[in-house]
Write an enzyme that holds these catalytic residues in place. Sequence first.
Site, PDB file in Angstrom:
ATOM      1  CB  CYS A   1      -0.958   0.004   1.186  1.00  0.00           C
ATOM      2  SG  CYS A   1      -0.136   0.037   2.807  1.00  0.00           S
TER       3      CYS A   1
ATOM      4  CB  CYS B   1       1.057  -2.906   6.699  1.00  0.00           C
ATOM      5  SG  CYS B   1      -0.255  -2.862   5.467  1.00  0.00           S
TER       6      CYS B   1
ATOM      7  CB  CYS C   1     -23.032 -43.293  -2.630  1.00  0.00           C
ATOM      8  SG  CYS C   1     -22.196 -44.562  -3.627  1.00  0.00           S
TER       9      CYS C   1
ATOM     10  CB  CYS D   1     -22.761 -45.617  -8.820  1.00  0.00           C
ATOM     11  SG  CYS D   1     -22.400 -45.747  -7.054  1.00  0.00           S
TER      12      CYS D   1
ATOM     13  CB  CYS E   1     -27.997  -9.088 -16.703  1.00  0.00           C
ATOM     14  SG  CYS E   1     -26.738  -9.161 -15.408  1.00  0.00           S
TER      15      CYS E   1
ATOM     16  CB  CYS F   1     -16.513 -21.898  -6.804  1.00  0.00           C
ATOM     17  SG  CYS F   1     -17.263 -21.770  -8.454  1.00  0.00           S
TER      18      CYS F   1
ATOM     19  CB  CYS G   1     -21.872 -15.705 -20.053  1.00  0.00           C
ATOM     20  SG  CYS G   1     -23.208 -15.296 -21.205  1.00  0.00           S
TER      21      CYS G   1
END
Length: 306
Positions: free
Chosen positions: A5, A22, A122, A135, A175, A183, A188
């Site tokens: 900074c 810092c 499972c 499965c 939109c 995550c 899009c």
Amino acid sequence: MCRVCLEDKPIKPLPCCKKAVCEECLKVYLSAQVQLGQVEIKCPITECFEFLEETTVVYNLTHEDSIKYKYFLELGRIDSSTKPCPQCKHFTTFKKKGHIPTPSRSESKYKIQCPTCQFVWCFKCHSPWHEGVNCKEYKKGDKLLRHWASEIEHGQRNAQKCPKCKIHIQRTEGCDHMTCSQCNTNFCYRCGERYRQLRFFGDHTSNLSIFGCKYRYLPERPHLRRLVRGSVCAGKLFIAPLIMVLGLALGAIAVVIVEEIKTYWNLISGRTRNQTQHLAPQPVLLSDMLYCLKQVFICISYLLPL
């Protein structure tokens, strides 16, 4: 002074490169890296290519971020016999000789009940327990989910898959810019691609950008779209150095003009103050300004070949 900074704050040298950072900048940087799921976190100093020690990272994280970081660490160290609970992330090690409540069904041995949250799942396919369905059949159901998600209703897909964590997300309003709650990936909703942008080359909302959505420009002609966008990108790559050189040349010319004007203006002001008789200022000022402009054009003629 903090190297991040550039402010005078209480600093502490990093153990890897001994550079000053810092505490506030270090905590913000580490928290952002943990939110991205990073386990091996590089030093925030760009000249340093070392990774921060685990103790340094944990010491400067909040309690919540520290839990996430330790979880990511544990997830990276486990082998195929250990998996986290899909609900509470508690790690369970599968034992082949245990967990066989019904030997008649071979896949029932993968039935796991989490000791922390009591969630039944499972171990083989890492999904909620599917009683009476193997499965393979359960994954067929996942194919049905993907088929339903790709269907168009009310002018949009039923759902779109996050490009990173692969979870399906359904849009109810707003939109096309979506942010995955799992995550935090920006993507899009129309094409399912991540949002990417680069200064001067555009972003996902640009029609002629190589990062643009495929549905925004010539969606029915993908080969022509790639050709046009690639040509625009190549043109920008060619023009960018020319614009940079032109900008530097114009900046140099502007500096020379300003310096010449200042020099001759000071000359005129000094000569006027030293005169003992009152002279008409206009003829003197006009001739001096003409001489100034002449010198400026001479400087420009020297700079133009550059």
